[in-house]
Design a protein around this motif. Sequence first.
Motif, PDB file in Angstrom:
ATOM      1  N   LEU A  50     -11.857  62.079   8.536  1.00 47.82           N
ATOM      2  CA  LEU A  50     -12.996  62.741   7.913  1.00 47.82           C
ATOM      3  C   LEU A  50     -13.311  62.128   6.556  1.00 47.82           C
ATOM      4  CD1 LEU A  50     -12.784  66.588   8.594  1.00 47.82           C
ATOM      5  CD2 LEU A  50     -14.717  65.083   9.014  1.00 47.82           C
ATOM      6  N   ASP A  51     -12.275  61.828   5.786  1.00 53.30           N
ATOM      7  CA  ASP A  51     -12.493  61.219   4.478  1.00 53.30           C
ATOM      8  C   ASP A  51     -13.106  59.828   4.614  1.00 53.30           C
ATOM      9  OD1 ASP A  51     -11.473  63.463   3.249  1.00 53.30           O
ATOM     10  OD2 ASP A  51      -9.444  62.641   3.059  1.00 53.30           O
ATOM     11  N   GLN A  52     -12.674  59.097   5.629  1.00 50.49           N
ATOM     12  CA  GLN A  52     -13.206  57.749   5.833  1.00 50.49           C
ATOM     13  C   GLN A  52     -14.664  57.780   6.267  1.00 50.49           C
ATOM     14  OE1 GLN A  52     -10.555  55.979   8.700  1.00 50.49           O
ATOM     15  NE2 GLN A  52      -9.037  55.390   7.151  1.00 50.49           N
ATOM     16  N   GLY A  72     -18.379  84.291   6.778  1.00 52.98           N
ATOM     17  CA  GLY A  72     -19.221  83.179   7.213  1.00 52.98           C
ATOM     18  C   GLY A  72     -19.496  83.187   8.702  1.00 52.98           C
ATOM     19  N   SER A  73     -18.563  83.752   9.482  1.00 55.20           N
ATOM     20  CA  SER A  73     -18.722  83.755  10.936  1.00 55.20           C
ATOM     21  C   SER A  73     -19.812  84.700  11.411  1.00 55.20           C
ATOM     22  CB  SER A  73     -17.405  84.129  11.614  1.00 55.20           C
ATOM     23  OG  SER A  73     -17.116  85.515  11.453  1.00 55.20           O
ATOM     24  N   GLU A  74     -20.262  85.616  10.546  1.00 58.73           N
ATOM     25  CA  GLU A  74     -21.302  86.564  10.948  1.00 58.73           C
ATOM     26  C   GLU A  74     -22.594  85.848  11.339  1.00 58.73           C
ATOM     27  OE1 GLU A  74     -20.704  89.696  11.412  1.00 58.73           O
ATOM     28  OE2 GLU A  74     -18.651  89.484  10.669  1.00 58.73           O
ATOM     29  N   GLU A  97      -8.095  64.834  17.656  1.00 54.37           N
ATOM     30  CA  GLU A  97      -7.125  65.378  16.701  1.00 54.37           C
ATOM     31  C   GLU A  97      -7.377  66.856  16.414  1.00 54.37           C
ATOM     32  OE1 GLU A  97      -6.812  60.996  14.627  1.00 54.37           O
ATOM     33  OE2 GLU A  97      -8.079  62.558  13.741  1.00 54.37           O
ATOM     34  N   LEU A  98      -8.625  67.240  16.261  1.00 56.67           N
ATOM     35  CA  LEU A  98      -8.940  68.652  15.989  1.00 56.67           C
ATOM     36  C   LEU A  98      -8.586  69.533  17.185  1.00 56.67           C
ATOM     37  CD1 LEU A  98     -12.360  68.299  14.124  1.00 56.67           C
ATOM     38  CD2 LEU A  98     -10.152  68.925  13.139  1.00 56.67           C
ATOM     39  N   HIS A  99      -8.899  69.069  18.392  1.00 56.61           N
ATOM     40  CA  HIS A  99      -8.535  69.843  19.581  1.00 56.61           C
ATOM     41  C   HIS A  99      -7.019  69.884  19.769  1.00 56.61           C
ATOM     42  CE1 HIS A  99     -12.801  69.585  20.623  1.00 56.61           C
ATOM     43  NE2 HIS A  99     -12.581  70.511  21.531  1.00 56.61           N
ATOM     44  N   LEU A 119     -17.393  69.864  11.068  1.00 54.39           N
ATOM     45  CA  LEU A 119     -16.079  69.278  11.344  1.00 54.39           C
ATOM     46  C   LEU A 119     -15.115  69.578  10.197  1.00 54.39           C
ATOM     47  CD1 LEU A 119     -17.024  65.794  12.872  1.00 54.39           C
ATOM     48  CD2 LEU A 119     -16.239  67.858  14.049  1.00 54.39           C
ATOM     49  N   ARG A 120     -15.618  69.533   8.986  1.00 48.66           N
ATOM     50  CA  ARG A 120     -14.775  69.882   7.838  1.00 48.66           C
ATOM     51  C   ARG A 120     -14.359  71.354   7.917  1.00 48.66           C
ATOM     52  NH1 ARG A 120     -11.951  66.847   4.453  1.00 48.66           N
ATOM     53  NH2 ARG A 120     -13.726  65.394   4.351  1.00 48.66           N
ATOM     54  N   THR A 121     -15.273  72.216   8.330  1.00 47.56           N
ATOM     55  CA  THR A 121     -14.951  73.637   8.493  1.00 47.56           C
ATOM     56  C   THR A 121     -13.888  73.840   9.565  1.00 47.56           C
ATOM     57  OG1 THR A 121     -17.200  74.262   7.832  1.00 47.56           O
ATOM     58  CG2 THR A 121     -15.918  75.895   9.045  1.00 47.56           C
ATOM     59  N   ALA A 122     -14.017  73.108  10.688  1.00 49.08           N
ATOM     60  CA  ALA A 122     -13.024  73.213  11.752  1.00 49.08           C
ATOM     61  C   ALA A 122     -11.658  72.752  11.262  1.00 49.08           C
ATOM     62  CB  ALA A 122     -13.465  72.382  12.955  1.00 49.08           C
ATOM     63  N   LEU A 123     -11.626  71.694  10.473  1.00 48.21           N
ATOM     64  CA  LEU A 123     -10.352  71.207   9.928  1.00 48.21           C
ATOM     65  C   LEU A 123      -9.719  72.246   9.017  1.00 48.21           C
ATOM     66  CD1 LEU A 123      -8.269  68.967   9.399  1.00 48.21           C
ATOM     67  CD2 LEU A 123      -9.778  68.130   7.578  1.00 48.21           C
ATOM     68  N   GLU A 124     -10.508  72.828   8.116  1.00 55.61           N
ATOM     69  CA  GLU A 124      -9.961  73.829   7.195  1.00 55.61           C
ATOM     70  C   GLU A 124      -9.466  75.055   7.954  1.00 55.61           C
ATOM     71  OE1 GLU A 124      -9.372  73.315   4.070  1.00 55.61           O
ATOM     72  OE2 GLU A 124     -10.208  71.299   4.256  1.00 55.61           O
ATOM     73  N   ASN A 125     -10.168  75.440   9.013  1.00 55.55           N
ATOM     74  CA  ASN A 125      -9.726  76.570   9.835  1.00 55.55           C
ATOM     75  C   ASN A 125      -8.355  76.305  10.433  1.00 55.55           C
ATOM     76  OD1 ASN A 125      -9.692  77.399  12.990  1.00 55.55           O
ATOM     77  ND2 ASN A 125     -10.442  79.102  11.735  1.00 55.55           N
ATOM     78  N   ARG A 126      -8.162  75.115  10.971  1.00 58.32           N
ATOM     79  CA  ARG A 126      -6.876  74.778  11.590  1.00 58.32           C
ATOM     80  C   ARG A 126      -5.771  74.666  10.549  1.00 58.32           C
ATOM     81  NH1 ARG A 126     -10.819  73.901  14.658  1.00 58.32           N
ATOM     82  NH2 ARG A 126     -10.756  73.423  16.879  1.00 58.32           N
ATOM     83  N   LYS A 127      -6.095  74.215   9.367  1.00 62.61           N
ATOM     84  CA  LYS A 127      -5.095  74.146   8.299  1.00 62.61           C
ATOM     85  C   LYS A 127      -4.652  75.547   7.893  1.00 62.61           C
ATOM     86  CE  LYS A 127      -5.869  71.139   4.976  1.00 62.61           C
ATOM     87  NZ  LYS A 127      -6.608  70.334   3.965  1.00 62.61           N
TER      88      LYS A 127
END
Length: 287
Positions: free
Chosen positions: A187-189, A228-230, A160-162, A196-204
């Motif tokens: 993720l919630d489940q 944060g990416s530094e 789903e993330l990809h 993974l949470r960071t990747a989800l927020e990035n895509r959102k």
Amino acid sequence: MKVIRWFNRHIWFFPTCALITAAVLLVFCVRPLLGWVGWPYGAYPARLLRKIAACVLAGVCIGALWGLGVGLRIRLTGWEIARETARMCETCDPEPVLLACRELQAVWLDGLRPKLVMTVQLSMANAAGLLGRIQEAEQELNRLLPLYERYKPSAQLAVELHAAAVRLWNHKPEDARSFLTEAERHLDQMGGPAPLRTALENRKRLCRLVTEGGSEALLAEFQQELAGSEKGSLLDQVSSHMNVARCLLDLNRPEDVRPHLEFVAANGNKLGIRVEAEACLAALAEG
């Protein structure tokens, strides 16, 4: 790494080892052991029983060793992809990942396990998308999606993330939003790890940028992501600079956007966004 690549591309090695090991066990262990077994109904039935038992035990040995070999090959394949992906994150060159995945896909073309299909196909889709070859990324992703429902939730989350990223690259925010909804549910489940949470927020955030355009609130979030990416890889930094640049372009702030575009152009190597950054800089130069 060279040894792993050799093992991953010579599919005959593990089955051959299984057959040789089974033969050695049969000759030096199984047959002597069966020779000690008595049979009260004559010599011929005893010999027949021993031959049948030897064949059965040989088959069990071959099956067990074959299974171990397949499991080891899957681990080695995942290890090679992980190593190539880590190198890509530091060099911003996805082509070696794509090449390695194509070679592995050809080797594993027959008798694929679902997890291996997911690993190879997702890596191919991700690498193609990062190179800016979006249609190719879509094709690789679409080959995987029919198997999506068979995976366990953690594997579905990776898909789903990809898939959301590929859909956003191809300017299909509605499709991306459906994958993001499912990813958030998984993720919630599962209570997935922070990356993974960071990747989800990035895509959102990217989905909001594509659908709503840049805003001051979204810019603040992208700037926080950039800070944060530094501590991350060069790929993380380049991607974050490009996200900030896109938002600033939407806000019509050309002077602020130039340093971010220059960073992407200087460090993007073979990424598709490097070409995009160079085109934006050329447009800014023309006024």
